[in-house]
Design an enzyme around this catalytic site. Structure first.
Site, PDB file in Angstrom:
ATOM      1  N   ASP A  43      -6.326   3.325  -2.924  1.00 49.30           N
ATOM      2  CA  ASP A  43      -6.530   2.789  -1.423  1.00 49.30           C
ATOM      3  C   ASP A  43      -7.661   2.651  -1.031  1.00 49.30           C
ATOM      4  OD1 ASP A  43      -6.627   5.734  -1.932  1.00 49.30           O
ATOM      5  OD2 ASP A  43      -5.914   6.094  -0.183  1.00 49.30           O
TER       6      ASP A  43
ATOM      7  N   THR B 292      -0.745  27.367  24.659  1.00 50.07           N
ATOM      8  CA  THR B 292      -0.527  27.337  23.237  1.00 50.07           C
ATOM      9  C   THR B 292      -0.557  25.859  22.751  1.00 50.07           C
ATOM     10  OG1 THR B 292       0.264  29.688  23.010  1.00 50.07           O
ATOM     11  CG2 THR B 292       0.340  28.018  21.013  1.00 50.07           C
TER      12      THR B 292
ATOM     13  N   ASP C 165       0.988  -1.199   0.116  1.00 47.33           N
ATOM     14  CA  ASP C 165       0.048  -0.203   0.046  1.00 47.33           C
ATOM     15  C   ASP C 165       0.859   1.236  -0.021  1.00 47.33           C
ATOM     16  OD1 ASP C 165      -2.109   1.874   0.489  1.00 47.33           O
ATOM     17  OD2 ASP C 165      -1.924   1.670   2.686  1.00 47.33           O
TER      18      ASP C 165
ATOM     19  N   GLY D 256       1.191   5.181  -0.050  1.00 40.93           N
ATOM     20  CA  GLY D 256       0.526   6.443   0.433  1.00 40.93           C
ATOM     21  C   GLY D 256       1.420   7.487  -0.040  1.00 40.93           C
ATOM     22  N   ASN D 257       0.797   8.954   0.416  1.00 40.02           N
ATOM     23  CA  ASN D 257       1.621   9.828   0.165  1.00 40.02           C
ATOM     24  C   ASN D 257       2.908  10.030   1.157  1.00 40.02           C
ATOM     25  OD1 ASN D 257       0.209  11.601  -1.906  1.00 40.02           O
ATOM     26  ND2 ASN D 257      -1.718  11.108  -0.506  1.00 40.02           N
ATOM     27  N   THR D 258       2.802   9.562   2.168  1.00 34.13           N
ATOM     28  CA  THR D 258       3.735   9.551   3.328  1.00 34.13           C
ATOM     29  C   THR D 258       4.590   8.208   3.592  1.00 34.13           C
ATOM     30  OG1 THR D 258       2.379  11.265   4.457  1.00 34.13           O
ATOM     31  CG2 THR D 258       4.167  10.296   5.514  1.00 34.13           C
ATOM     32  N   ASN D 259       3.925   7.282   3.494  1.00 36.60           N
ATOM     33  CA  ASN D 259       4.513   5.991   3.860  1.00 36.60           C
ATOM     34  C   ASN D 259       4.052   4.667   2.865  1.00 36.60           C
ATOM     35  OD1 ASN D 259       5.808   6.638   6.475  1.00 36.60           O
ATOM     36  ND2 ASN D 259       3.737   6.775   7.197  1.00 36.60           N
ATOM     37  N   ILE D 260       4.906   3.991   2.686  1.00 30.47           N
ATOM     38  CA  ILE D 260       4.730   2.656   1.964  1.00 30.47           C
ATOM     39  C   ILE D 260       4.626   1.651   2.950  1.00 30.47           C
ATOM     40  CG2 ILE D 260       5.484   0.958   0.364  1.00 30.47           C
ATOM     41  CD1 ILE D 260       7.104   3.465  -0.805  1.00 30.47           C
TER      42      ILE D 260
END
Length: 254
Positions: free
Chosen positions: A109, A184, A6, A8-12
């Site tokens: 996905d 904050t 799979d 993804g934009n950040t991780n495989i």
């Protein structure tokens, strides 16, 4: 062994399956600058760390939302295993009846997640995938994918806050003790974590009202474990949903 990948934009996420059961899961960063050869080396090393080798691989299936990386990974897998991978796209049977305006626009996905949910959960079903984006996919009582929701993921939201304001800096993504922050950091954590949880609760409620039915709710994705405990909605956390769906799709296409 069958490899399910799979992208993804950040991780495989790489999963190795044998006799229908997952034997290992490994992850690496998505990087469009890497070549097929570089990914081949990484995949080879990850499989060895898990106690497997490329020669153990009978086949593979890939879902990618990053086309260039999907191509590189497919070439890497073919080099390692000498077997052509199944890449989700036009012509690949998913077992999902897609009833959206343009089925070709459905992300690979989301198709994999739907395939996994149809096989594992009662319908109707809402799949919440929390990664770079937060998506909600809706399957009706007949297991048809009828649409969904796309929102910015919690990481993107924090980046937008920190990059577009002068005084807000990056913070740990974790829930504060109270909804009403006293500083904050707590205020940002409340908005990011509890705000995302409230959005999910609200969207699930709206979807169920629109359907006129109560749904099975399943959550997956890298951020799910951080957010789901703070939701009021009863839901199932399923980290392997997309990989399980990919394996179901693999067997439909051999």
């Amino acid at each position: 062994m069958i490899l399910a990948i799979d992208i993804g934009n950040t991780n495989i996420t790489l999963g190795g399956y044998s006799e229908g059961e997952i034997k290992f899961i490994s992850r690496l960063a998505t990087d469009s600058r890497r070549t097929a050869d570089q990914y081949a080396v990484e995949l080879y090393d990850l499989m060895r760390l898990a106690g497997f080798s490329a020669t153990d691989t009978e086949g593979s299936v890939i879902a990618s939302v990053v086309p260039s990386v999907g191509t590189a990974i497919a070439n890497a897998v073919k080099k390692l295993t000498d077997v052509e991978p199944i890449v989700l796209g036009p012509g690949v049977k998913t077992g999902v009846n897609i009833k959206i305006d343009n089925p070709a626009q459905l992300g690979a996905d989301l198709a994999a997640g739907a395939a996994g949910a149809i096989d594992k959960y009662p319908m109707p079903c809402i799949i919440i995938d929390m990664g770079t984006a937060t998506t909600l996919s809706v399957l009706d009582k007949n297991s048809a994918l009828i649409g969904g929701v796309i929102a910015a993921g919690i990481g993107l939201t924090m980046n937008a806050l920190t990059q577009n304001t002068a005084l807000l800096s990056a913070i740990p993504i974790e829930a504060p003790k109270n909804t009403i922050g006293k500083n904050t950091v707590e205020c940002m954590q409340s908005g990011l974590v509890l705000g995302t949880a409230a959005m999910i609760d609200g969207m699930v409620s709206r979807i169920e009202n629109e359907l006129g039915e109560t749904c099975t709710v399943v959550a997956t994705g890298g951020r799910a474990s951080q957010i789901i405990p703070h939701c009021n909605t009863k839901m199932q956390l399923d980290d392997n949903l997309l990989l399980d769906g990919l394996i179901k799709i693999y067997y439909k296409n051999i």
